[in-house]
Write an enzyme that holds these catalytic residues in place. Structure first.
Site: not given
Ligand code: ASP
Length: 361
Positions: A58, A45, A197, A91, A318, A124-125
């Site tokens: 976008y 982005t 994120k 990304s 557990e 950012t992904d």
């Protein structure tokens, strides 16, 4: 604190805040030559564009590296910048081919005596995965800083220009060395091992929940709080020398009434490792445990992580990991566990070896 005289101006479609004393005085000292920083652009982005400045839709990866650098002329007062386009993708499309190329370009540049550091622009992904991958395979303590943006370059209040400026400031700061690969976004400096994120759209999306921030940066004014968590860069045992392919590792999320179908399907598709994004402390249904343990006995390395954002997944809580043949992810979330497991599998398929790696990194 720096005193700033702000001037508003338009450049390359961005409305930027500029200032006569925007950069820390020590970086602008006339007597010192500016450091050489290489900018590697991968897309995202930060290089995205929309048809209007108030539109949600976008396309990532529209702006080239030279345009990106030219849009933030203030950064040239911090460092001599040289750009290289590694890819120009969202990304969400990040892949092994780009990773191997990016790692090789970073290693080539940081080995050059006249290069002080590297800035990588990214989406950012998956930035947390790329940053973690690089911190495990870059062979230098020089600053390697990833940055990104939540809003495209054309948006009202685009966050990319200041993030880029801050990333250059951090990469140009000798104090950034030896802290592993860093991610600079929204005024915060995250360690590659700790950031994640947390919001799909908010500018304040990145958090370092367990171990906290490495530092903060405001208009280039940088403060460091801590060093890196876990082995990294020059202390990492992983190397990509001669590596052309990374082993397949799949992530499977646990849920109510889960059976073993997806676990078996992953193994059938060729997964050498499986990461479970378990419920709670890395738990999964009894049926899924049986299927996972059966794959573990056949040599698929199975890591229990958690779908919960904050907290560790410990061994033998557990579930009896010793008996079932599982690895506990400890402080790594599923996506970081997958990155580490892929590199670990280049070295060993033994559960004990892989657990040792998860302990140390
Ligand atoms: N989908 C975009 C990407 O990861 C999102 C962003 O960069 O903020 O490339």
């Amino acid at each position: 604190m720096l005193r700033r005289n702000f001037v508003m101006f338009l450049t390359g479609g961005f409305l930027l805040l500029s200032a006569g004393s925007l950069a820390p005085a020590r970086l602008l000292a006339q007597s010192k030559p500016l450091p050489n920083i290489v900018v590697l652009a991968t897309g995202g982005t930060i290089a995205g564009a929309a048809a209007s400045d108030v539109q949600a839709g976008y396309t990532s990866g529209q702006v080239g590296v030279e345009q990106l650098i030219a849009a933030v002329p203030q950064a040239k007062k911090l460092a001599n910048l040289r750009g290289e386009q590694v890819s120009n993708i969202g990304s969400q499309d990040m892949n092994d081919e780009v990773w191997l190329k990016l790692a090789s370009r970073v290693n080539a540049f940081v080995a050059m005596p006249d290069v002080a550091g590297v800035v990588i622009t990214h989406g950012t992904d998956t930035i947390e995965e790329t940053a973690y991958f690089l911190t495990l395979v870059v062979k230098s303590t020089k600053p390697v800083v990833l940055t990104a943006a939540m809003r495209p370059a054309t948006a009202l209040s685009a966050d990319g220009p200041l993030n880029f400026y801050n990333a250059v400031a951090v990469a140009a700061n000798p104090e950034a060395a030896g802290r592993g690969v860093l991610v600079v976004i929204n005024d915060w400096i995250h360690g590659a091992a700790s950031l994640t994120k947390t919001s799909t759209t908010a500018v304040q999306t990145f958090m370092s929940p367990l171990s906290g921030l490495i530092g903060s940066v405001a208009y280039g004014d940088t403060e460091f709080f801590r060093g890196p968590i876990g082995r990294n860069t020059t202390k990492s045992e992983f190397s990509l020398d001669g590596v052309t392919q990374l082993p397949r590792v799949d992530i499977i999320m646990a849920y109510e009434n889960m059976d073993g179908a997806l676990i078996d399907a992953a193994a059938a598709a060729g997964a050498k490792g499986i990461v479970i994004a378990g419920v709670g402390n890395g738990n999964l249904t009894a049926k899924a445990v049986t299927a996972l343990s059966a794959q573990a006995k056949k040599g698929v390395v199975c890591v229990r992580a958690s779908r919960v954002t904050v907290g560790r997944v410990s061994r033998n809580v557990e579930l009896d990991d010793d008996k079932l043949g599982f690895v506990a992810s400890l402080d790594k979330n599923p996506q970081k566990s997958r990155v580490l497991l892929r590199l670990a599998l280049l070295k060993s398929r033994s559960v004990a070896d892989v657990q040792r790696i998860f302990d140390e990194y």
